[in-house]
Design a protein around this motif. Structure first.
Motif, PDB file in Angstrom:
ATOM      1  N   HIS A   1      11.164  -9.038  -0.803  1.00  9.21           N
ATOM      2  CA  HIS A   1      10.257  -9.469   0.255  1.00  9.21           C
ATOM      3  C   HIS A   1      10.119  -8.328   1.249  1.00  9.21           C
ATOM      4  O   HIS A   1      11.101  -7.875   1.822  1.00  9.21           O
ATOM      5  N   ARG A   2       8.900  -7.863   1.442  1.00 15.19           N
ATOM      6  CA  ARG A   2       8.666  -6.689   2.277  1.00 15.19           C
ATOM      7  C   ARG A   2       7.955  -7.047   3.572  1.00 15.19           C
ATOM      8  O   ARG A   2       7.534  -8.175   3.778  1.00 15.19           O
ATOM      9  N   PHE A   3       7.820  -6.062   4.420  1.00 17.11           N
ATOM     10  CA  PHE A   3       7.090  -6.120   5.686  1.00 17.11           C
ATOM     11  C   PHE A   3       7.849  -6.812   6.812  1.00 17.11           C
ATOM     12  O   PHE A   3       7.327  -6.957   7.897  1.00 17.11           O
ATOM     13  N   ASN A   4       9.083  -7.253   6.599  1.00 19.57           N
ATOM     14  CA  ASN A   4       9.858  -7.942   7.630  1.00 19.57           C
ATOM     15  C   ASN A   4       9.060  -9.089   8.252  1.00 19.57           C
ATOM     16  O   ASN A   4       9.068  -9.292   9.470  1.00 19.57           O
ATOM     17  N   MET A   5       8.362  -9.830   7.410  1.00 13.47           N
ATOM     18  CA  MET A   5       7.584 -10.981   7.877  1.00 13.47           C
ATOM     19  C   MET A   5       8.154 -12.254   7.278  1.00 13.47           C
ATOM     20  O   MET A   5       8.411 -12.316   6.084  1.00 13.47           O
ATOM     21  N   MET A   6       8.349 -13.242   8.132  1.00 14.72           N
ATOM     22  CA  MET A   6       8.818 -14.535   7.664  1.00 14.72           C
ATOM     23  C   MET A   6       8.496 -15.597   8.693  1.00 14.72           C
ATOM     24  O   MET A   6       8.312 -15.285   9.866  1.00 14.72           O
ATOM     25  N   VAL A   7       8.407 -16.815   8.230  1.00 17.00           N
ATOM     26  CA  VAL A   7       8.254 -17.973   9.095  1.00 17.00           C
ATOM     27  C   VAL A   7       9.391 -18.904   8.721  1.00 17.00           C
ATOM     28  O   VAL A   7       9.569 -19.227   7.544  1.00 17.00           O
ATOM     29  N   MET A   8      10.186 -19.291   9.722  1.00 19.34           N
ATOM     30  CA  MET A   8      11.317 -20.173   9.438  1.00 19.34           C
ATOM     31  C   MET A   8      11.660 -20.984  10.679  1.00 19.34           C
ATOM     32  O   MET A   8      11.226 -20.646  11.783  1.00 19.34           O
TER      33      MET A   8
ATOM     34  N   TRP B   1      23.031 -12.311  12.111  1.00 20.50           N
ATOM     35  CA  TRP B   1      23.612 -11.609  10.968  1.00 20.50           C
ATOM     36  C   TRP B   1      22.973 -10.231  10.794  1.00 20.50           C
ATOM     37  O   TRP B   1      23.660  -9.217  10.697  1.00 20.50           O
ATOM     38  N   LEU B   2      21.636 -10.178  10.775  1.00 24.25           N
ATOM     39  CA  LEU B   2      20.915  -8.932  10.527  1.00 24.25           C
ATOM     40  C   LEU B   2      21.223  -7.878  11.590  1.00 24.25           C
ATOM     41  O   LEU B   2      21.557  -6.736  11.264  1.00 24.25           O
ATOM     42  N   PHE B   3      21.115  -8.249  12.852  1.00 24.53           N
ATOM     43  CA  PHE B   3      21.317  -7.253  13.903  1.00 24.53           C
ATOM     44  C   PHE B   3      22.774  -6.843  14.018  1.00 24.53           C
ATOM     45  O   PHE B   3      23.070  -5.729  14.467  1.00 24.53           O
ATOM     46  N   GLY B   4      23.684  -7.688  13.579  1.00 25.26           N
ATOM     47  CA  GLY B   4      25.088  -7.267  13.483  1.00 25.26           C
ATOM     48  C   GLY B   4      25.257  -6.158  12.454  1.00 25.26           C
ATOM     49  O   GLY B   4      25.913  -5.144  12.707  1.00 25.26           O
ATOM     50  N   VAL B   5      24.632  -6.349  11.295  1.00 25.08           N
ATOM     51  CA  VAL B   5      24.691  -5.330  10.237  1.00 25.08           C
ATOM     52  C   VAL B   5      23.985  -4.056  10.693  1.00 25.08           C
ATOM     53  O   VAL B   5      24.521  -2.949  10.546  1.00 25.08           O
TER      54      VAL B   5
ATOM     55  N   PHE C   1      13.642  -0.200   6.905  1.00 25.33           N
ATOM     56  CA  PHE C   1      13.712  -0.267   5.443  1.00 25.33           C
ATOM     57  C   PHE C   1      14.931  -1.071   4.997  1.00 25.33           C
ATOM     58  O   PHE C   1      14.858  -1.896   4.077  1.00 25.33           O
ATOM     59  N   VAL C   2      16.059  -0.825   5.648  1.00 30.69           N
ATOM     60  CA  VAL C   2      17.275  -1.570   5.313  1.00 30.69           C
ATOM     61  C   VAL C   2      17.083  -3.053   5.627  1.00 30.69           C
ATOM     62  O   VAL C   2      17.477  -3.922   4.840  1.00 30.69           O
ATOM     63  N   ALA C   3      16.451  -3.344   6.759  1.00 32.29           N
ATOM     64  CA  ALA C   3      16.208  -4.743   7.127  1.00 32.29           C
ATOM     65  C   ALA C   3      15.373  -5.449   6.068  1.00 32.29           C
ATOM     66  O   ALA C   3      15.627  -6.614   5.741  1.00 32.29           O
ATOM     67  N   GLU C   4      14.382  -4.748   5.514  1.00 29.02           N
ATOM     68  CA  GLU C   4      13.568  -5.353   4.450  1.00 29.02           C
ATOM     69  C   GLU C   4      14.439  -5.731   3.261  1.00 29.02           C
ATOM     70  O   GLU C   4      14.293  -6.815   2.693  1.00 29.02           O
ATOM     71  N   ARG C   5      15.330  -4.847   2.865  1.00 32.37           N
ATOM     72  CA  ARG C   5      16.211  -5.137   1.724  1.00 32.37           C
ATOM     73  C   ARG C   5      17.190  -6.252   2.034  1.00 32.37           C
ATOM     74  O   ARG C   5      17.535  -7.061   1.170  1.00 32.37           O
ATOM     75  N   LEU C   6      17.663  -6.289   3.278  1.00 30.95           N
ATOM     76  CA  LEU C   6      18.681  -7.277   3.636  1.00 30.95           C
ATOM     77  C   LEU C   6      18.146  -8.701   3.709  1.00 30.95           C
ATOM     78  O   LEU C   6      18.925  -9.648   3.602  1.00 30.95           O
ATOM     79  N   LEU C   7      16.844  -8.877   3.884  1.00 30.54           N
ATOM     80  CA  LEU C   7      16.306 -10.237   3.879  1.00 30.54           C
ATOM     81  C   LEU C   7      16.652 -10.934   2.573  1.00 30.54           C
ATOM     82  O   LEU C   7      17.104 -12.080   2.567  1.00 30.54           O
ATOM     83  N   ASP C   8      16.481 -10.242   1.463  1.00 30.36           N
ATOM     84  CA  ASP C   8      16.804 -10.856   0.169  1.00 30.36           C
ATOM     85  C   ASP C   8      18.302 -11.087   0.004  1.00 30.36           C
ATOM     86  O   ASP C   8      18.720 -12.073  -0.603  1.00 30.36           O
ATOM     87  N   VAL C   9      19.119 -10.204   0.552  1.00 30.39           N
ATOM     88  CA  VAL C   9      20.574 -10.411   0.525  1.00 30.39           C
ATOM     89  C   VAL C   9      20.916 -11.695   1.271  1.00 30.39           C
ATOM     90  O   VAL C   9      21.691 -12.521   0.796  1.00 30.39           O
ATOM     91  N   TYR C  10      20.315 -11.871   2.433  1.00 24.20           N
ATOM     92  CA  TYR C  10      20.550 -13.078   3.231  1.00 24.20           C
ATOM     93  C   TYR C  10      20.095 -14.330   2.482  1.00 24.20           C
ATOM     94  O   TYR C  10      20.813 -15.330   2.430  1.00 24.20           O
ATOM     95  N   ILE C  11      18.909 -14.274   1.914  1.00 25.37           N
ATOM     96  CA  ILE C  11      18.366 -15.426   1.173  1.00 25.37           C
ATOM     97  C   ILE C  11      19.309 -15.851   0.053  1.00 25.37           C
ATOM     98  O   ILE C  11      19.600 -17.035  -0.115  1.00 25.37           O
TER      99      ILE C  11
ATOM    100  N   ALA D   1      22.614 -14.966  -0.320  1.00 24.08           N
ATOM    101  CA  ALA D   1      23.943 -15.315   0.192  1.00 24.08           C
ATOM    102  C   ALA D   1      23.972 -16.694   0.836  1.00 24.08           C
ATOM    103  O   ALA D   1      24.967 -17.409   0.732  1.00 24.08           O
ATOM    104  N   ARG D   2      22.896 -17.084   1.492  1.00 26.52           N
ATOM    105  CA  ARG D   2      22.844 -18.371   2.190  1.00 26.52           C
ATOM    106  C   ARG D   2      22.130 -19.451   1.375  1.00 26.52           C
ATOM    107  O   ARG D   2      21.927 -20.554   1.860  1.00 26.52           O
ATOM    108  N   SER D   3      21.715 -19.119   0.158  1.00 25.93           N
ATOM    109  CA  SER D   3      20.992 -20.068  -0.711  1.00 25.93           C
ATOM    110  C   SER D   3      19.804 -20.686   0.025  1.00 25.93           C
ATOM    111  O   SER D   3      19.606 -21.901   0.019  1.00 25.93           O
ATOM    112  N   VAL D   4      19.015 -19.846   0.657  1.00 25.28           N
ATOM    113  CA  VAL D   4      17.862 -20.305   1.423  1.00 25.28           C
ATOM    114  C   VAL D   4      16.705 -20.632   0.480  1.00 25.28           C
ATOM    115  O   VAL D   4      16.341 -19.815  -0.360  1.00 25.28           O
ATOM    116  N   ASN D   5      16.154 -21.816   0.593  1.00 23.86           N
ATOM    117  CA  ASN D   5      14.950 -22.165  -0.151  1.00 23.86           C
ATOM    118  C   ASN D   5      13.760 -21.558   0.575  1.00 23.86           C
ATOM    119  O   ASN D   5      13.696 -21.599   1.808  1.00 23.86           O
TER     120      ASN D   5
END
Length: 98
Positions: free
Chosen positions: A7-14, A25-29, A52-62, A64-68
């Motif tokens: 998932h790119r562009f650091n865009m999400m709605v949640m 979590w993200l800003f801690g990393v 760039f790292v933040a873009e990659r970490l979104l999927d790590v978070y998803i 790790a947290r089993s986010v639907n």
């Protein structure tokens, strides 16, 4: 991290609680990365490393947290200069001395 998609562009709605958890979590990393990484010799482009790292970490978070989630299409309002983008990507990817 070996995924060939993401998932790119650091865009999400949640919902707010999930966003709060993700940002904490993200800003801690990213803060720890910023503390450890000296970017003073990086090019202007490479100084964007934290985004760039933040873009990659979104999927790590998803994962790790089993986010639907639901993926939505992204509309580019400007023309996309694909040959230039591809050439730039390949140049960065295979740049000598890296």
């Amino acid at each position: 991290m070996k995924s060939t998609s993401g998932h790119r562009f650091n865009m999400m709605v949640m919902k707010r609680p999930l966003l709060d958890d993700y940002c904490t979590w993200l800003f801690g990393v990213l803060s720890e990365l910023e503390r450890r990484l000296d970017i003073s010799s990086y090019s202007d482009y490479d100084r964007r490393v934290f985004g760039f790292v933040a873009e990659r970490l979104l999927d790590v978070y998803i994962v790790a947290r089993s986010v639907n989630y639901v993926e939505m299409p992204v509309l580019h309002l400007e023309s996309q200069h694909w040959p230039r983008k591809i050439a730039s990507f390949l140049n960065r990817k295979y740049k000598k001395g890296r």
